[in-house]
Design an enzyme around this catalytic site. Structure first.
Site, PDB file in Angstrom:
ATOM      1  CG  HIS A 141     -41.726  28.203 -58.215  1.00  0.00           C
ATOM      2  ND1 HIS A 141     -42.483  27.062 -58.380  1.00  0.00           N
ATOM      3  CD2 HIS A 141     -41.809  28.643 -56.776  1.00  0.00           C
ATOM      4  CE1 HIS A 141     -43.098  26.940 -57.117  1.00  0.00           C
ATOM      5  NE2 HIS A 141     -42.955  27.917 -56.287  1.00  0.00           N
ATOM      6  CB  CYS A 167     -35.235  12.062 -37.574  1.00  0.00           C
ATOM      7  SG  CYS A 167     -36.773  12.644 -36.674  1.00  0.00           S
TER       8      CYS A 167
END
Lengths: 709, 709
Positions: A290, A660
Site C-alpha cells: 500500500h 494540467c
C-alpha cells in the site's frame, strides 16, 4: 526490443559475421528438421539467452546430449524464465508453422514484433565464447573494438555481444544506468551512428525518473543504519511521526518542518497522511504494498520492508539496532536506494549531466507541445525553470492564503458575516498577496504564468480540532458559539462538488476581485523592475458558459485598469458538462485549461481521496488496467477531452488548450494530449523533463508512425 | 392560451356573432387608421381585459374621451398590468407593422404565439355587458346556454364570456379548480366537443399536483389556529422540533414518528433536516423563501409566513395565540391551504374523482412510455399502484438494512473484521430481508420490480454521536477503540464518490450475494402463494463494463439456481463515463436504468446536499434557468443520456431504457425522455399520475407536433 533471432538477422544483413542459425516453429518441425547426425550445435527457445542453450547431440554420446534431454533442459529453463517474467509460451503449433531454415530466408516475422516463440538450433564454436559490452557500464563510453562498434551501429543501441573466433553468436541490448545510457546515446548520435530521433526513441520515462529526484549528498550513504526496498525515488529528511493523525496535524502546522510518516505498514486510513508527509518508511511491505503504491503515485520518497526497524506506535518510538528515535526526531530516507539514515542527512538536488542537457535539447527541438509546470512558490518555480519548464501552467493561489502569516486573516475573512467585514480583511491581505505575485513574476522573467483563482472550499482554511477552534474564537473575538455555527454552516457533505471553484468567486465577488487586483498591481510593479509579465487568469470548475460570462464581466474592468497588461481569462474545463458545452463556454474564453484530476473524478464518480479503499482491489481483480489519476483514461475521460477540444475550436479555431492534471507528464497521457491537439501540458516541476521527453516522443510517433520501446 | 383577438377571430370563423374589432400595430397606425368621427368604440391594448378598455371618442365631447386621454389611460393600465406580470411591452413599431383592419383578414399572427402587442379598437354595445361562465366553477358542470356552449365547443375549453345583445365582446379561458376542470373536460370530450387528445393538452401538471397529496380529513380545517402561505402541498401531522440537529436526530430514531421542523426561517444548514422531516412550517418567508423552495423540491408539505407563530428555539417552545407547544408536541399543517392546526389532526389520502380516473385512462391509452414508481415499502408500493404505477422502477434496498429491528445486525456486519464474521451476520439477516422482499412481491401481484442492490456507503449505517458510538461498542462487544478505528477507516472525504454503489458489491461480494439469495428465495415463495413475480436486479454506480461483468459472473449462479425465475441484471447508468462506454456496458446488461440524480451531480460537479448554499444565488443571478435536480438539464445531462441511449442500442437494438431520477415526473424531463426513446420513467408514488399525464402529452406532441399550453 525484438528477439535475438531478429537482431542476429539484422547484423547478418549488415554484413557482419554471425553464427548460422536454424529456427523451428514447434517440436515436430524440430524433430523433422534436424539431421540424422547433428553435432557441435546447441538448442534453445527464442526469448532466452544463448548462454542457457543446451548442447545438442542427436547421436547419444557421453559428451553430447540427445534431443529429448536437450528439450527437457530447455523446457525447465523456460519454466524458470517464465517465473521471472522473461518468456511466455513454449514453441508449439500455435506459435508458428514451418521452420525458417536460415538467416537469409525472408522471414515473415522479421520485425521482431509478430514473431512467435520458436526453437533455435545454432552452431557451437570450438573456441570459448567471450561476452563483450559495447559501452562502459558506468559512463556509457564506447569500447573501441571495431566488430563491436559495427554491431552497435547496425542495431543502433549499446549492446552486449557474445563472440568467438570473430563470429557473433549472441547479441542483446546492454542495460546501462540512466547517466551512462544518456552518454552512450549522445555519443552515438554525435558520431552519426544514430539520428537524434532514434536516440529519443530509446529513452524511457523511467530512465529520467531516477535522475530527477534529490539524492543524498556525496558520502551520505555511509551513515546508513538500515536498508529496505527502494519503493519510490528521492531522498528526504523529516521529523518522524507514528500515526496518520499526528503526521497530518504536524504537517499542517506551518514551520514544523517536513514530516516523515513511520509505520509498520500503511492502510487506506493513512492516505491523507502520506499526501501531506514528505516521505514514508514502513517495516513491512514490498514494491506493491500500500505505502509503495500510494507514495509512487504521489511522487513521495518511500522505503518499505525495512526489517531492522522496530516501530512502537503506542510508545511513539522507533528502534533501529541500538538507536532509539522519539516522535519528532529527524530521520532521513533515500527512496532511490532504499537506505535509512539517522538525523538530518544532507540531500542535494539532482546534478544533471551534459548528455542529459543535450537529450533534452533534442526533445525541445522535436516536440510541438509546450511543457509548463504546476508550481506556486518561488522555490517550485525556480526548480521548474531549472528543469526546462517554459512557464507555469497552473499556479494555485490557495497557498498564498494558507501561509502561516496570512492564515489568521484569511480565517477572519471567511468568518466575516458581512461583505464589508470581508472586504476590510481582504484589503489587509491584498498587499501581501501582491508581493507574493511579484516575487513569482520576477523569478519568471517574462515567462508565462496561468494563475488559478481561489478553488478549494473555504472550510479547508478553518480548523477542525476543538482546541484550535477555541483559539480561533478567541483571536477573532467572535465567540465560540458564532464560530461553531459558521463552521457548521460551511460543513459540506461532498466538498469536492460543493461551494468551491468559480462558485466561490460568484458567491463572494470580493475574493476574486481582490486576487485580480493584487495580480494587476504586481504586474505593474514587475514592469517597473524591468520584467514584462505574461499572465493569464484561470476560472476553476466551470460548468456553464454563464459562469464565465459573469466572472469575466466582473474581472475585466480590473484587468483593463492597466492598459499595458493584456491578461487573458480562461476556463478550467474539469466538469463533464463543461466538456459538452465547450462551444458556448469558449465564447467567453481566451484559452482552455483542462483539470484532468477533477474531470477524472467526475467522469468515474470517483473521489481520489477515497478511492484508496477499493482501488487496490479493483486493480487486483483486473477491473482497472491502470490508475486513471496517473494515466489518463483514454476511453472515458479521453473522449470528454476530445469533445471539448473539438467544440471549443468550433468557436475559436486556434483556441489554446492546455492540460494540467497529474497525468501531465505521464507518457501515454502526453501522447493522448498530443493526438487530441493540445498546445501544452503542465506537470509538477520534477516531472518536467519527463514531459519534455514524452512530448517529443509523441511528436516523433506522430511524424513517423513508429513505436517507442 | 393565445390572445383575446385570436380567440374572437376563432369564434367569428365558427360563425358565432362577435363584435367588430380593428387592430393597429403602433400608435402611428392607430392615429392614421381611426376615422375622423369615431364614437361608440373602445380602445385597449392586446393582452388586457376588455373591461379595462377606455371609451374612445375622437371628437372631444363631454361623454367620450379623446384619443390622447384614452391612450394615456391604457398606458397606465398597461403599467399596472406589467407590475402584475400580465403584459410586457407597449404596442409600437417594434411590435408589428400595419393594422389588421378586421377579423376576417388573414392575420399572419393568428396562432396567438407570435402575435405582438397591438392596439385594439372595438365597437361598444349600447346594452349592458354581461359576464357568463360556461361552467360551474365548483363542479365543472355545463351552464346550458346555447351561445355559450357553442363558443366553448369552438374554442375547446371552458370559457368566461362577455356578451351583450347576443354578441360576444370578450372571451377568456375560465380558470377552474382542478376537480371542476377535470369534470368539464370529461364532459366536453364525452359530448364530442373535444377529442381526448385535445382534453389532455389542456391539463397542467399543477392541476394534478394539488389533487395528489393527503388532505385534512373533512372538518379538520375547523381546528385552524393560524394561517400562512401554502408553500408546498399536502397535509401532515408531526412532532415539532426547533433545530436541524434535533429534527435529524429524532427523524432517524425509528419509532419516533414523523417530525415537523418549526423555524423562524430556514437556511441552507436546515436542508438535511427538511429532507428527513415530514413537513416544515416557518414564521417568515414567502413562496420563494428558502423553506418553500426546498420543500417543494422535496415534495414535503410546507407552510411559510405564519405571522401568528412565536418561535423560541432556545426555550424550545412555539406559541400560537394562547396555546403553547413544547418540543415533541404534535402539530398539523396543510401545505395545500396554508393552515396550521393543533395536535394530530386526521389527514386522508386524496379521494380521486371519476373524472380524474377517466383522464388518467386517456393518458394511459395515449402514452408510449411506461410509468413506474420509486418505492420500497409495502405502503409506498400500495400507494404507487393506487396511483396507477405499472410496477416499481426503483426499489432501494437500504431501507431494509436501516430498519430498526435489523440496524443492529447491519452495524455488526459492517464492523465485522473478517469475511466469516460478516457472512455470519448476513446469514441472520437474510431471512428478514427475504420476508420483506416477499411482502413486496405479494403486493405487486406480478407487476415488475427493479431491485437496486445496496448503494449507500456503509458509514451511513453507523452512528456519529459519541453516545451512540459507545452504545454500539458495548452491544457489539468490540470495544470503543476498535469501533472508533473502524469508523475512522470508513470515513470518507466525498462519500458520494467513494466506496458505494457497485463498488460495495465488488469489495464485499457476500453483501450482494446475500441480497440476491434473499430475493430469489422470496420469488420462490411468492410463486408458492400463487404470484408469478417479475424481478430485475440493478447494479448501481457502474462506470465500466468490467464492473458489470464481475458482478454478473458472481450473481448469475445465484439467480440461475431457480430455473423458473428469469431475473434480469442491468446497470444503473449514473456516471458520465458509463454514458460514454454504454456500448460496452450494454454487452453485460439486460436493461439500462438511468439514475439522473447522480448523473446530474457528476456532470455539473455539483453535490445536491451542498448546492443549497449557492443555488439560490445562482438562480438570482440568472446563472441557472432552473434547478437541474428538478428539471433535467437538456444541454449537458441530456446529451449524456442521448449518447448512452444511442450507444447502448448499438449493442442491443431493443435495450430497455428507464429513467428513475427525481425528474421522472417533471413534464419537460418526461418529454426529453420520450424524445430520447426511453421505454419508461419512474418517480415517487405521489407523482405517478403527473408522469402518466406528461408521458401522454409527450406522445401527443410527438404525434402531432403541437405545443401544450
Amino acid at each position: 526490443m525484438g528477439k535475438v533471432i531478429d537482431r542476429l538477422e539484422k547484423l547478418a544483413r549488415a554484413g557482419l559475421p554471425v553464427a548460422a542459425v536454424r529456427t523451428f516453429g514447434d517440436e515436430a518441425a524440430l524433430r523433422a528438421g534436424l539431421g540424422a547426425h547433428e553435432q557441435g550445435v546447441s538448442l534453445r527457445y527464442e526469448g532466452a539467452r544463448l548462454r542457457a542453450a543446451s548442447p545438442l547431440n542427436v547421436l547419444d554420446s557421453p559428451l553430447g546430449l540427445g534431443l529429448d534431454v536437450a528439450l527437457d533442459a530447455q523446457k525447465q529453463a523456460l519454466e524458470r524464465a517464465r517465473l521471472l517474467g522473461l518468456a511466455d509460451v513454449l514453441p508449439g503449433p500455435d506459435a508458428i508453422t514451418g521452420p525458417n531454415s536460415n538467416l537469409s530466408s525472408n522471414s515473415s516475422s522479421g520485425d521482431g514484433r509478430t514473431a512467435a516463440v520458436r526453437w533455435i538450433v545454432q552452431d557451437m564454436p570450438s573456441a570459448t565464447l567471450v561476452e563483450v559490452d559495447s559501452r562502459d557500464a558506468a559512463t556509457g563510453a564506447a569500447m573501441g573494438d571495431q566488430l563491436v562498434a559495427d554491431a552497435e551501429a547496425a542495431l543502433g543501441q549499446p549492446l552486449k555481444l557474445t563472440i568467438a573466433e570473430g563470429i557473433i553468436f549472441d547479441v542483446e541490448p546492454l542495460n546501462l544506468g540512466s547517466q551512462a545510457k544518456f552518454a552512450a546515446l549522445v555519443d552515438m548520435v554525435e558520431t552519426g551512428r544514430l539520428s537524434p530521433d532514434e536516440g529519443l526513441g530509446l529513452i524511457l520515462a523511467s530512465d529520467l525518473e531516477e535522475l530527477l529526484h534529490p539524492r543524498l549528498a556525496s558520502g551520505g550513504e555511509n551513515l546508513t543504519i538500515a536498508r529496505g526496498i527502494n519503493a519510490s525515488p528521492g531522498a528526504v529528511a523529516g521529523r518522524i511521526y507514528f500515526s496518520a493523525r499526528d503526521a497530518i496535524d504536524v504537517a499542517q502546522t506551518s514551520g514544523a518542518g517536513p514530516v516523515l510518516l513511520v509505520r509498520k505498514e500503511t492502510t487506506p486510513e493513512d492516505i491523507r497522511a502520506i499526501t501531506v508527509a514528505a516521505g514514508v518508511v514502513t517495516r513491512a511491505g514490498g514494491m506493491t504494498s500500500h505505502a509503495a503504491v500510494i507514495a509512487r503515485g504521489l511522487g513521495k520518497p518511500c522505503v518499505v520492508g525495512v526489517r531492522e526497524m522496530d516501530v512502537d506506535p503506542e510508545a511513539r518510538t522507533l528502534r533501529i539496532g541500538e538507536q532509539l528515535f522519539y516522535e519528532g526526531d529527524w530521520l532521513t530516507i533515500d527512496g532511490s536506494s532504499g537506505l535509512v539514515l539517522p538525523g538530518r542527512v544532507e540531500t542535494q538536488e539532482p546534478n544533471l549531466s551534459e548528455a542529459f542537457d543535450k537529450i533534452m535539447s533534442w526533445c525541445d527541438a522535436t516536440r510541438s507541445m509546450g511543457v509548463l509546470a504546476n508550481a506556486e512558490t518561488v522555490a517550485e518555480v525556480e526548480l521548474a525553470l531549472r528543469f526546462g519548464a517554459e512557464g507555469i501552467g497552473l499556479c494555485r493561489t490557495e497557498h498564498m492564503f494558507l501561509d502561516a502569516e496570512r492564515l489568521g486573516d484569511v480565517q477572519k475573512m471567511i468568518l466575516a458575516e458581512t461583505i464589508e467585514a470581508r472586504e476590510a480583511v481582504l484589503k489587509e491581505l491584498e498587499p501581501l498577496v501582491q508581493a507574493e505575485f511579484l516575487r513569482l513574476l520576477l523569478v519568471l522573467q517574462g515567462k508565462p504564468v496561468a494563475v488559478r483563482l481561489l478553488d478549494p472550499p473555504l472550510h479547508e482554511f478553518l480548523p477542525t480540532e476543538s482546541g484550535e477552534i477555541e483559539y480561533l474564537a478567541e483571536t477573532t473575538g467572535l465567540g465560540l458559539l458564532r464560530v461553531q455555527r459558521r463552521l457548521e454552516a460551511l460543513r459540506e457533505a461532498n466538498p469536492m462538488m460543493g461551494l468551491r471553484g468559480c462558485r466561490l468567486g460568484i458567491m463572494f465577488p470580493e475574493i476574486y476581485e481582490s486576487q485580480v487586483r493584487a495580480l494587476v498591481a504586481a504586474c505593474r510593479q514587475a514592469r517597473k523592475q524591468g520584467v514584462e509579465p505574461r499572465v493569464d487568469i484561470m476560472l476553476p470548475l466551470i460548468s456553464s458558459a454563464s459562469e464565465v460570462t459573469i466572472l469575466r464581466d466582473r474581472l475585466e474592468p480590473i484587468t483593463a485598469e492597466d492598459s499595458r497588461q493584456a491578461i487573458g481569462i480562461g476556463a478550467m474545463i474539469e466538469t463533464p458538462r463543461a466538456c459538452l458545452r465547450a462551444e458556448e463556454i469558449a465564447r467567453g474564453c481566451d484559452f482552455f485549461s483542462f483539470g484532468t484530476n477533477d474531470l477524472t473524478q467526475l467522469a468515474f464518480g470517483l473521489s481520489r481521496d477515497d478511492a484508496g479503499t477499493f482501488m487496490p482491489e479493483y486493480r487486483n481483480l483486473g477491473l482497472l488496467a491502470y490508475n486513471p489519476f496517473r494515466v489518463l483514461d483514454d476511453q472515458g475521460v479521453g473522449e470528454l477531452l476530445a469533445i471539448a477540444v473539438e467544440r471549443g475550436r468550433l468557436t475559436r479555431e486556434d483556441m489554446p488548450m492546455s492540460l494540467c492534471g497529474e497525468q501531465g507528464a505521464e507518457p501515454e497521457s502526453v501522447r493522448l494530449a498530443h493526438a487530441l491537439g493540445f498546445n501544452s501540458v503542465s506537470c509538477s516541476p520534477y516531472r518536467v523533463p519527463i514531459a519534455r521527453l514524452a512530448a517529443a516522443q509523441a511528436a516523433l510517433k506522430n511524424i513517423k508512425g513508429t513505436t517507442c520501446p
